[in-house]
Design an enzyme around this catalytic site. Structure first.
Site, PDB file in Angstrom:
ATOM      1  N   VAL A 104       0.866  -1.176   0.000  1.00 13.94           N
ATOM      2  CA  VAL A 104       0.000   0.000   0.000  1.00 13.94           C
ATOM      3  C   VAL A 104       0.901   1.223   0.000  1.00 13.94           C
ATOM      4  O   VAL A 104       1.872   1.292   0.766  1.00 13.94           O
ATOM      5  CB  VAL A 104      -0.921   0.022   1.239  1.00 13.94           C
ATOM      6  N   CYS A 105       0.594   2.182  -0.867  1.00 13.57           N
ATOM      7  CA  CYS A 105       1.333   3.448  -0.908  1.00 13.57           C
ATOM      8  C   CYS A 105       2.830   3.164  -1.102  1.00 13.57           C
ATOM      9  O   CYS A 105       3.217   2.383  -1.960  1.00 13.57           O
ATOM     10  CB  CYS A 105       1.031   4.248   0.354  1.00 13.57           C
ATOM     11  N   THR A 106       3.689   3.783  -0.278  1.00 11.60           N
ATOM     12  CA  THR A 106       5.132   3.629  -0.458  1.00 11.60           C
ATOM     13  C   THR A 106       5.665   2.320   0.099  1.00 11.60           C
ATOM     14  O   THR A 106       6.878   2.115   0.142  1.00 11.60           O
ATOM     15  CB  THR A 106       5.891   4.812   0.178  1.00 11.60           C
ATOM     16  N   THR A 124       2.635   3.298  -6.975  1.00  7.23           N
ATOM     17  CA  THR A 124       2.717   3.783  -5.603  1.00  7.23           C
ATOM     18  C   THR A 124       2.039   5.148  -5.567  1.00  7.23           C
ATOM     19  O   THR A 124       1.437   5.571  -6.556  1.00  7.23           O
ATOM     20  CB  THR A 124       4.180   3.844  -5.114  1.00  7.23           C
ATOM     21  N   ALA A 157      -1.809   2.631  -4.795  1.00  5.70           N
ATOM     22  CA  ALA A 157      -1.389   4.027  -4.669  1.00  5.70           C
ATOM     23  C   ALA A 157      -1.559   4.502  -3.229  1.00  5.70           C
ATOM     24  O   ALA A 157      -1.480   3.713  -2.299  1.00  5.70           O
ATOM     25  CB  ALA A 157      -2.193   4.885  -5.644  1.00  5.70           C
TER      26      ALA A 157
END
Length: 319
Positions: A104-106, A124, A157
């Site tokens: 998830v995300c970074t 990301t 993202a």
């Protein structure tokens, strides 16, 4: 149905919603169908971690004693900027053993640092896509979608897109009805497809500073089926066509034509997902004029036809 272990990796300065969003989805599915998921959290030493927002999360155990997961979930956050080398080493050794690898995300940055995204398409948070691509050229970084599936690896993202991805995984595991029930409980959309852009068309472009141009942007959004040629829009802004086109590009970062194309595509996608209107009716309402013009726009932008897009992304009727 075999129970799936979901192991969530915790570390200091993790983004709390990257953790709790997907966990709530999997936990909701477990309540609907007991025995579906076993959720475990683990940090390097089993010690509590402090999130970037100041919350403290207490893991179930240390990573060294964590069970072999079906789904290994790696959240993001500020802690991915300078991660503990031991965490990267653990991911490098244990990531390939997971049946499903999710970030998830970074969290994608940690997977990339461990070599787990080499040769794969991934995404990301939009603000970190360029750096991820520069630092890890072996990764095919796509900055647009809210999540990407490449084999058994799934990357998403920023923050709330982790919920979208988790819902997609639940739907894959135990069916649409369960995923829909969880989405309704969380009061979120079930059907945000992975190829939906991280930004809406309006957010992808900058908001113009000058009032006439802002009004034109709003008019385009509210009237996608109208005459949205440069001459017509320039007249609405009380500017010459040449001055209008130049000012629009300078203040929004895109040309009037590209902005109109994005708005019309987004409007058509929403109608295909949310209504039973025919393709011909939607093409007129979205400003394409004919189904063939809309089909060409869809194939160019999304690589699929409107009919196929509706088949894939319109929710099934709920009985």
């Amino acid at each position: 149905m075999a129970q799936r272990t979901v192991l969530v990796v915790l570390f200091d300065d993790v983004q709390s919603l990257d953790v709790t969003g997907p966990v709530e989805v999997f936990a909701g599915a477990e309540k609907c169908v007991p025995g579906t998921y076993r959720i475990r959290t683990a940090s390097l030493d089993g010690a509590p971690v402090r999130t970037s927002s100041g919350l403290t999360l207490v893991p179930d155990q240390a990573l060294s004693g964590a069970p072999e997961p079906h789904t290994l979930l790696v959240p993001g956050g500020q802690g991915t900027r300078s991660p503990d080398p031991r965490l990267t080493d653990w991911l490098r050794g244990h990531g390939p053993r997971a049946r499903r690898l999710v970030s998830v995300c970074t969290g994608a940055v940690l997977l990339a640092a461990a070599g787990l995204l080499d040769g794969r398409r991934a995404t990301t948070h939009w603000a970190h896509c360029d750096k991820l691509a520069r630092d890890h050229p072996a990764v095919d970084v796509d900055p647009d979608p809210i999540y990407v599936r490449d084999g058994h690896v799934a990357t998403s993202a920023g923050v709330t897109s982790g919920i979208d991805l988790a819902l997609a995984l639940v739907e894959e595991d135990v069916g649409r009805d369960v995923a829909l029930t969880v989405a309704r409980h969380l009061v979120v959309f079930l059907r945000r497809p992975g190829n939906q852009a991280q930004f809406s068309a309006q957010l992808a472009a900058q908001t113009a500073r000058r009032e006439p141009l802002r009004e034109v942007q709003q008019w385009i959004t509210e009237h996608p089926g109208a005459d949205l040629g440069v001459e017509s829009l320039a007249a609405r802004a009380r500017l010459s066509p040449r001055h209008f086109a130049r000012a629009f590009l300078a203040e929004t970062g895109t040309t009037p034509g590209r902005y109109v194309d994005r708005i019309r595509l987004e409007h058509a996608r929403r109608l295909l997902e949310d209504t039973a209107d025919g393709v011909e009716e939607i093409s007129r309402a979205s400003g394409y004029g004919t189904p063939e013009a809309m089909r060409r726009a869809f194939v160019k932008a999304l690589g699929t036809s409107p009919a196929e897009y509706r088949r894939r992304f319109r929710p099934a009727p709920v009985h």
